[in-house]
Every structure is written in C-alpha cells, then in structure tokens.
Write a protein that holds these residues in place. Sequence first.
Motif, PDB file in Angstrom:
ATOM      1  N   PRO A 171       0.798  -1.235   0.000  1.00  0.00           N
ATOM      2  CA  PRO A 171       0.000   0.000   0.000  1.00  0.00           C
ATOM      3  C   PRO A 171       0.826   1.277   0.000  1.00  0.00           C
ATOM      4  O   PRO A 171       0.425   2.281  -0.611  1.00  0.00           O
ATOM      5  N   PRO A 177      -4.477   9.048  -3.931  1.00  0.00           N
ATOM      6  CA  PRO A 177      -5.503   8.731  -2.936  1.00  0.00           C
ATOM      7  C   PRO A 177      -6.418   7.610  -3.432  1.00  0.00           C
ATOM      8  O   PRO A 177      -6.795   7.571  -4.610  1.00  0.00           O
ATOM      9  N   PHE A 178      -6.778   6.696  -2.551  1.00  0.00           N
ATOM     10  CA  PHE A 178      -7.675   5.599  -2.918  1.00  0.00           C
ATOM     11  C   PHE A 178      -8.481   5.179  -1.699  1.00  0.00           C
ATOM     12  O   PHE A 178      -8.126   5.467  -0.551  1.00  0.00           O
ATOM     13  N   ASN A 179      -9.564   4.471  -1.968  1.00  0.00           N
ATOM     14  CA  ASN A 179     -10.441   3.987  -0.906  1.00  0.00           C
ATOM     15  C   ASN A 179     -10.318   2.498  -0.649  1.00  0.00           C
ATOM     16  O   ASN A 179     -10.467   2.038   0.488  1.00  0.00           O
ATOM     17  N   LEU A 180     -10.075   1.738  -1.741  1.00  0.00           N
ATOM     18  CA  LEU A 180     -10.183   0.282  -1.668  1.00  0.00           C
ATOM     19  C   LEU A 180      -9.087  -0.359  -2.508  1.00  0.00           C
ATOM     20  O   LEU A 180      -8.826   0.068  -3.637  1.00  0.00           O
ATOM     21  N   LEU A 198      -2.554  -0.932   5.207  1.00  0.00           N
ATOM     22  CA  LEU A 198      -3.408   0.185   4.821  1.00  0.00           C
ATOM     23  C   LEU A 198      -3.431   1.294   5.868  1.00  0.00           C
ATOM     24  O   LEU A 198      -3.252   1.044   7.064  1.00  0.00           O
ATOM     25  N   GLN A 202      -8.955   3.255   4.808  1.00  0.00           N
ATOM     26  CA  GLN A 202      -8.840   2.454   3.596  1.00  0.00           C
ATOM     27  C   GLN A 202      -9.216   1.002   3.899  1.00  0.00           C
ATOM     28  O   GLN A 202      -9.075   0.539   5.030  1.00  0.00           O
ATOM     29  N   ARG A 203      -9.688   0.298   2.859  1.00  0.00           N
ATOM     30  CA  ARG A 203     -10.111  -1.083   3.041  1.00  0.00           C
ATOM     31  C   ARG A 203      -9.526  -1.971   1.944  1.00  0.00           C
ATOM     32  O   ARG A 203      -9.071  -1.479   0.903  1.00  0.00           O
ATOM     33  N   ASN A 234     -10.290  -4.288   8.575  1.00  0.00           N
ATOM     34  CA  ASN A 234     -10.450  -3.453   7.382  1.00  0.00           C
ATOM     35  C   ASN A 234     -10.452  -4.259   6.088  1.00  0.00           C
ATOM     36  O   ASN A 234     -10.092  -3.744   5.034  1.00  0.00           O
ATOM     37  N   THR A 293     -15.849   6.214  -5.369  1.00  0.00           N
ATOM     38  CA  THR A 293     -14.854   5.265  -4.878  1.00  0.00           C
ATOM     39  C   THR A 293     -13.708   5.126  -5.878  1.00  0.00           C
ATOM     40  O   THR A 293     -13.925   4.972  -7.080  1.00  0.00           O
TER      41      THR A 293
END
Length: 306
Positions: A171, A177-180, A198, A202-203, A234, A293
């Motif tokens: 990661p 930038p990211f969420n998943l 993470l 974040q997941r 997560n 997302t």
Amino acid sequence: MNGGDVGGLGERVELGRARAVPLTELHDDRLAAAGVRLLLKRDDLLHPLLPGNKYRKLRHNLTRAAELGHETLLTYGGAYSNHIRAVAAAGAEFGFRTIGVIRGEEHLPLNDTLAFATGCGMRLVYVDRTSYRAKDDPEAVEALRRRFGDFYRLPEGGSNELAVLGCAELPAEIDVPFNLVCCPVGTGGTLAGIAAGLAPGQRALGFSVLKGGRFLAETVAHLQQVAYGGMSANWSISYDFHAGGYAKRNADLDAFITDFADRHGMVLEWVYVAKMLWGIFTLAEYGEFPSGTTIVAVITAPITRA
C-alpha cells in the motif's frame, strides 16, 4: 538478475526493494456510470522472475532460508500454481535445490507451469488429493524430510508470516488517494498483508478463486495474528466469482475475458486476475461501491496485450 545477487548459501539473499511499477487507470463506461475509478497496479511487472505477489511473498523467506543455511526449498501447489513456478525460478536463480509437492496425478505432457518448473531443475512429487489435504500434518512433513533430507518449507501459495510482511509493503507504494484495494485470494497471504499495510479509512477486498472458500476468512485472520499479534478489521472477501473453483472457468468468466480484451486490448490471466476484475465490474454495476470510490486492483499474474 536486477535487484540483487547471492554470494553463496548461508549469506543473505538480497532481492532488493520492489521496483516501481505503473498504476494504469482503466477507463470504462460501465465503471464511469457507477461513479467508480479503477487503477490497475501492475505488480505482474514487479520482477522478471518473480512477478506480482510472488516477489513479495518470497523476498523475506529466501533471505531467511539462506540465513539458516538451507540448500533446498520444498513447497506445495496445484498443477497450475504460479507459486510453484516462482519457487522453481528462485531456486534456479539463487542456487537452491527445489522440490514441488503437486496435488493430483502426473499428466503428460506437462502443462506450461510444470514444464517451466522442471526446466528450472525442480523435482516434482505427485500426491493424491487425500494425502495432499494432510500435507501440514507433522507426520507428513517428517516423511518428506526422511525422503529428501533437510529443507526450508514454504507453505502452499507461499503464505506465512514472512510473506504477510512482504505484502504489507504494497500500500505504501500507491502514490494516489484511494479507498479500496482489491486482490485475488488463493491462500490468503496477499490479502492479509495488504490489509495490514493500509492507512486508516482504507479497506481491502479479496476475491476468492476457490469454490467453497469461506475458510479463507479464518486463514487471513490467522496469518495476521501470527505476523502482527492481532487481526485488522479493514478487509473482507467475496466468494461469488470463482467460476467453478481453482483453475476452473465457466462461460460467464470467458465472456468477461473476451469482452475485456475487445474493450481494453488486454488478455487477462484467468486463474486469478480475471476472476478479481470480473468481480469488481459486477459489483460496480450492482451499485455495491459508493459513487466516488477509487479502487486499486492488484494484478498478481501476467497479463498480455491482445
């Protein structure tokens, strides 16, 4: 080999840090309609011999094997195992003897994976499926030591605490930038490590490539426990896109692979990568991801141009 060398067994095996690999944004009308941005992390380009998560899983393990003075690596896998292929390549590169315990009977001619492994000098040992299920029993391991002598034992898929530590480095390499983060799941080590690395908020979402793979949640939790002393909350696993099971495919998966090649000019590796992307696209079309997302999909096995 780029990234390090080996002075001899017993000295440190140094593969080096993971080299930078591209993040490729995938533009697709279906994702845009769902408000989803998808970036492909091309870990298949990470290392010429050990692509994707195989580099990450083996890096610390090879160092440990050399430090302990082992001359032989023994591991397990199916006939299409990318892990078997990677261990064979690593052994040839760094001077380890290698043994692959293969689930099922020998079929000639060998498929590309096993032919590559034997070409690297790996000795293949075939065991029936009942015996393979008992591969982690102490009696089974001891029988292998009596037969082959001492060895450094790598689990199926390479997933142990050292592999988790290697995958946890992923990661921090993502510079947007990211969420998943999404990844395929076969033995759980990649997902366990990614989730551990993470940042808050974040997941990680894994896609099982196994039919009946719900035991994988327990496996991922166990791997995090042995690596870090606790489990993170997560991550999750989707079990609906295995296409019939490990190294199996069905008409829906094949249709997705064909359509993806037509749209994007890429032929997806079908044992792992295609199942993950099929799952991502399907869930996006079902509205499972909130609009806005950003998803990073980790490409763990080679894909080619159409």
